[in-house]
Scaffold this motif. Structure first.
Motif, PDB file in Angstrom:
ATOM      1  N   ASP A 195       0.842  -1.192   0.000  1.00 21.26           N
ATOM      2  CA  ASP A 195       0.000   0.000   0.000  1.00 21.26           C
ATOM      3  C   ASP A 195       0.880   1.246   0.000  1.00 21.26           C
ATOM      4  OD1 ASP A 195      -2.539  -1.242   0.062  1.00 21.26           O
ATOM      5  OD2 ASP A 195      -2.284  -1.651   2.198  1.00 21.26           O
ATOM      6  N   GLU A 196       0.470   2.236  -0.765  1.00 21.19           N
ATOM      7  CA  GLU A 196       1.165   3.515  -0.825  1.00 21.19           C
ATOM      8  C   GLU A 196       0.259   4.605  -0.268  1.00 21.19           C
ATOM      9  OE1 GLU A 196       3.353   6.581  -1.022  1.00 21.19           O
ATOM     10  OE2 GLU A 196       4.266   4.700  -1.708  1.00 21.19           O
ATOM     11  N   ALA A 197       0.788   5.425   0.620  1.00 28.87           N
ATOM     12  CA  ALA A 197      -0.008   6.488   1.228  1.00 28.87           C
ATOM     13  C   ALA A 197      -0.244   7.649   0.263  1.00 28.87           C
ATOM     14  CB  ALA A 197       0.681   7.007   2.482  1.00 28.87           C
ATOM     15  N   GLY A 198       0.662   7.859  -0.693  1.00 33.30           N
ATOM     16  CA  GLY A 198       0.545   8.987  -1.604  1.00 33.30           C
ATOM     17  C   GLY A 198      -0.663   8.887  -2.514  1.00 33.30           C
ATOM     18  N   ARG A 199      -1.195  10.055  -2.911  1.00 33.14           N
ATOM     19  CA  ARG A 199      -2.376  10.108  -3.761  1.00 33.14           C
ATOM     20  C   ARG A 199      -2.127  11.016  -4.958  1.00 33.14           C
ATOM     21  NH1 ARG A 199      -3.076   6.343  -1.230  1.00 33.14           N
ATOM     22  NH2 ARG A 199      -4.884   5.685   0.003  1.00 33.14           N
ATOM     23  N   PRO A 200      -2.660  10.645  -6.132  1.00 34.55           N
ATOM     24  CA  PRO A 200      -2.422  11.441  -7.343  1.00 34.55           C
ATOM     25  C   PRO A 200      -2.923  12.871  -7.247  1.00 34.55           C
ATOM     26  CG  PRO A 200      -3.317   9.282  -7.901  1.00 34.55           C
ATOM     27  CD  PRO A 200      -3.414   9.415  -6.410  1.00 34.55           C
ATOM     28  N   ASP A 201      -3.915  13.134  -6.390  1.00 29.09           N
ATOM     29  CA  ASP A 201      -4.442  14.495  -6.291  1.00 29.09           C
ATOM     30  C   ASP A 201      -3.537  15.421  -5.481  1.00 29.09           C
ATOM     31  OD1 ASP A 201      -4.838  13.642  -3.692  1.00 29.09           O
ATOM     32  OD2 ASP A 201      -7.026  13.770  -3.748  1.00 29.09           O
ATOM     33  N   ASN A 208      -2.652   1.757  -8.403  1.00 27.37           N
ATOM     34  CA  ASN A 208      -4.015   2.271  -8.378  1.00 27.37           C
ATOM     35  C   ASN A 208      -4.062   3.639  -7.725  1.00 27.37           C
ATOM     36  OD1 ASN A 208      -5.129   0.072  -9.617  1.00 27.37           O
ATOM     37  ND2 ASN A 208      -6.257  -0.673  -7.836  1.00 27.37           N
ATOM     38  N   ASP A 209      -5.091   4.411  -8.063  1.00 28.28           N
ATOM     39  CA  ASP A 209      -5.273   5.715  -7.440  1.00 28.28           C
ATOM     40  C   ASP A 209      -5.420   5.594  -5.930  1.00 28.28           C
ATOM     41  OD1 ASP A 209      -5.272   6.628 -10.020  1.00 28.28           O
ATOM     42  OD2 ASP A 209      -7.409   7.086 -10.092  1.00 28.28           O
ATOM     43  N   GLY A 210      -6.048   4.505  -5.474  1.00 28.61           N
ATOM     44  CA  GLY A 210      -6.339   4.340  -4.058  1.00 28.61           C
ATOM     45  C   GLY A 210      -5.186   3.856  -3.206  1.00 28.61           C
ATOM     46  N   GLY A 211      -4.010   3.614  -3.800  1.00 28.51           N
ATOM     47  CA  GLY A 211      -2.840   3.241  -3.023  1.00 28.51           C
ATOM     48  C   GLY A 211      -2.358   1.820  -3.207  1.00 28.51           C
ATOM     49  N   ASP A 212      -3.146   0.951  -3.839  1.00 30.67           N
ATOM     50  CA  ASP A 212      -2.691  -0.423  -4.078  1.00 30.67           C
ATOM     51  C   ASP A 212      -1.530  -0.424  -5.065  1.00 30.67           C
ATOM     52  OD1 ASP A 212      -4.725  -1.273  -2.478  1.00 30.67           O
ATOM     53  OD2 ASP A 212      -6.073  -1.802  -4.122  1.00 30.67           O
ATOM     54  N   ARG A 213      -0.514  -1.204  -4.752  1.00 26.95           N
ATOM     55  CA  ARG A 213       0.634  -1.367  -5.633  1.00 26.95           C
ATOM     56  C   ARG A 213       0.880  -2.854  -5.852  1.00 26.95           C
ATOM     57  NH1 ARG A 213      -0.754   3.081  -5.914  1.00 26.95           N
ATOM     58  NH2 ARG A 213       0.450   5.020  -5.690  1.00 26.95           N
ATOM     59  N   CYS A 214       1.235  -3.212  -7.065  1.00 25.57           N
ATOM     60  CA  CYS A 214       1.403  -4.617  -7.431  1.00 25.57           C
ATOM     61  C   CYS A 214       2.626  -4.756  -8.319  1.00 25.57           C
ATOM     62  CB  CYS A 214       0.149  -5.107  -8.158  1.00 25.57           C
ATOM     63  SG  CYS A 214       0.364  -6.603  -9.133  1.00 25.57           S
ATOM     64  N   ALA A 215       3.377  -5.845  -8.137  1.00 26.06           N
ATOM     65  CA  ALA A 215       4.518  -6.158  -9.003  1.00 26.06           C
ATOM     66  C   ALA A 215       4.499  -7.652  -9.304  1.00 26.06           C
ATOM     67  CB  ALA A 215       5.829  -5.770  -8.341  1.00 26.06           C
ATOM     68  N   VAL A 216       4.903  -8.002 -10.509  1.00 23.22           N
ATOM     69  CA  VAL A 216       4.893  -9.394 -10.965  1.00 23.22           C
ATOM     70  C   VAL A 216       6.200  -9.668 -11.702  1.00 23.22           C
ATOM     71  CG1 VAL A 216       3.755 -11.093 -12.444  1.00 23.22           C
ATOM     72  CG2 VAL A 216       2.378  -9.417 -11.190  1.00 23.22           C
ATOM     73  N   VAL A 217       6.892 -10.727 -11.315  1.00 22.03           N
ATOM     74  CA  VAL A 217       8.124 -11.143 -11.996  1.00 22.03           C
ATOM     75  C   VAL A 217       7.770 -12.188 -13.043  1.00 22.03           C
ATOM     76  CG1 VAL A 217      10.345 -12.328 -11.748  1.00 22.03           C
ATOM     77  CG2 VAL A 217       9.654 -10.576 -10.082  1.00 22.03           C
ATOM     78  N   ILE A 218       8.246 -11.968 -14.264  1.00 23.19           N
ATOM     79  CA  ILE A 218       7.960 -12.880 -15.370  1.00 23.19           C
ATOM     80  C   ILE A 218       9.265 -13.342 -15.988  1.00 23.19           C
ATOM     81  CG2 ILE A 218       7.728 -10.940 -16.992  1.00 23.19           C
ATOM     82  CD1 ILE A 218       5.532 -12.586 -18.424  1.00 23.19           C
ATOM     83  N   ARG A 219       9.325 -14.634 -16.353  1.00 28.54           N
ATOM     84  CA  ARG A 219      10.553 -15.220 -16.885  1.00 28.54           C
ATOM     85  C   ARG A 219      10.254 -16.067 -18.120  1.00 28.54           C
ATOM     86  NH1 ARG A 219      15.395 -16.824 -14.278  1.00 28.54           N
ATOM     87  NH2 ARG A 219      14.463 -16.584 -12.194  1.00 28.54           N
ATOM     88  N   HIS A 220      11.189 -15.989 -19.060  1.00 26.32           N
ATOM     89  CA  HIS A 220      11.147 -16.902 -20.205  1.00 26.32           C
ATOM     90  C   HIS A 220      12.284 -17.897 -20.080  1.00 26.32           C
ATOM     91  CE1 HIS A 220      12.623 -18.050 -24.307  1.00 26.32           C
ATOM     92  NE2 HIS A 220      11.369 -18.447 -24.370  1.00 26.32           N
TER      93      HIS A 220
END
Length: 369
Positions: free
Chosen positions: A243-249, A353-365
């Motif tokens: 979660d990120e506390a910062g907001r785009p506004d 997301n605007d609401g603070g959710d952050r997501c990361a995904v590692v992908i490999r070939h």
């Protein structure tokens, strides 16, 4: 039937991840199917155009719009149908998508602050797309009871819902409830409610506002299975949330803490270090808030290591919201195996997301390019 998934609960389960992408489809402004879209994306093409939507100064708003004059439910359903059919064309057994005993369906949709997020709207889109696939494969056939009875899990959490969708897929496959999961993302900003809301918030790229995005629309689908230890192909190996506390506004400044934590968590689950990564693919859409945040987070995690190749999609297909993450996976599944235009064999996707959710995904070939 339709179920809604608790998007917060998934972040607390440190499950091992190794999902294989077996097929993919994409319908976006630069192509109705993945192969065409990938060629256009490699050429840095776009299809931005003036629309009938107007800014407060009555200037036409530039959008990334698919060339069709239908709107509402039918418009989104058409893009889903294209993406699912495209995905089915890459499968050995395309009709297995219609078998509820073999295939579960997970849909990524806009968050509840957006329009068209309730009353089974997106579950109905997917059900109708599957009916159309049945009709195309077997003209004149009656609707399949399996299609009518299947449970569609709708995750209404916008761009960062990708991680929740992948974790839900992992649970379904790990429990051996099904053999495969069809993960679908679909979204469109091209409706009066969303456009007016973004204009009021000064979020759109219009005359007098360079700090905004170009609204778009898309649908994407990927078919996921559990990966065997010796398998070759495209694999999802790590998922991170924060979660990120910062907001785009600007009400709260961003310190990029959430995105940093999400990327580190995804790398940790994949058992790689950030220095091992070849590239990153971000949902950066032209808004300065997200650009600064991602730059700060990546600088922090790399800690003096080589600079990562930075890939984006929004500069070609526009801001496509909840469809972004699945579109990323679909595109990379097509590009990474090709030595001539692969961005590398190991990368990270990150979304916010605007609401603070952050997501990361590692992908490999793995395997030969």
């Amino acid at each position: 039937m339709m179920t809604f998934f608790n998007t917060r609960a998934a972040a607390d389960r440190p499950e091992p991840v190794r999902l294989a992408i077996r097929a993919a489809g994409l319908c976006c402004v630069v192509g109705y199917h993945l192969r065409a879209a990938s060629c256009a994306l490699r050429a840095h093409m776009d299809h931005f155009q003036e629309s009938e939507f107007r800014s407060s100064n009555f200037d036409p708003i530039i959008v990334a719009r698919l060339p069709d004059d239908i709107y509402g439910h039918e418009r989104l359903q058409r893009w889903v149908s294209h993406a699912v059919r495209d995905c089915a064309h890459g499968m050995r057994e395309p009709l297995s998508l219609l078998d509820a005993a073999r295939t579960a369906v997970v849909v990524l949709a806009p968050d509840p602050t957006r329009t068209h997020t309730g009353d089974g709207f997106y579950a109905a889109l997917v059900a109708n797309a599957l009916h159309q696939l049945r009709a195309a494969e077997d003209a004149g056939a009656a609707p399949s009871p399996d299609v009518d009875a299947r449970i569609v899990t709708v995750i209404a959490s916008g761009r960062a819902g990708l991680g929740n969708g992948l974790q839900q897929s992992m649970r379904l496959l790990g429990d051996q409830a099904v053999e495969q999961v069809l993960l679908i993302g679909v979204d469109s900003y091209l409706n009066a409610a969303d456009m007016n809301a973004m204009l009021r918030a000064e979020r759109l790229l219009v005359k007098g506002n360079s700090n905004g995005f170009l609204p778009g629309e898309a649908a994407a689908a990927v078919l996921l299975t559990l990966a065997t230890p010796d398998a070759r192909g495209i694999f999802i190996e790590g998922i991170g949330h924060a979660d990120e506390a910062g907001r785009p506004d600007g009400s709260v400044p961003s310190r990029a803490v959430g995105l940093t934590e999400a990327i580190r968590a995804a790398c940790g689950q994949a058992r790689v270090t950030p220095a091992d990564l070849d590239f990153r693919l971000s949902d950066q859409n032209g808004e300065q808030f997200f650009a600064r945040e991602s730059a700060n987070a990546v600088t922090r995690i790399m800690f003096g290591a080589q600079q990562l190749v930075h890939l984006t999609l929004a500069d070609k297909i526009g801001e496509v919201g909840a469809a972004t993450g699945v579109a990323m996976l679909a595109w990379l599944s097509h590009e990474m195996p090709h030595i001539d235009h692969s961005p590398g064999n190991l990368g990270v996707l990150h979304l916010a997301n605007d609401g603070g959710d952050r997501c990361a995904v590692v992908i490999r070939h793995t395997g030969e390019n």
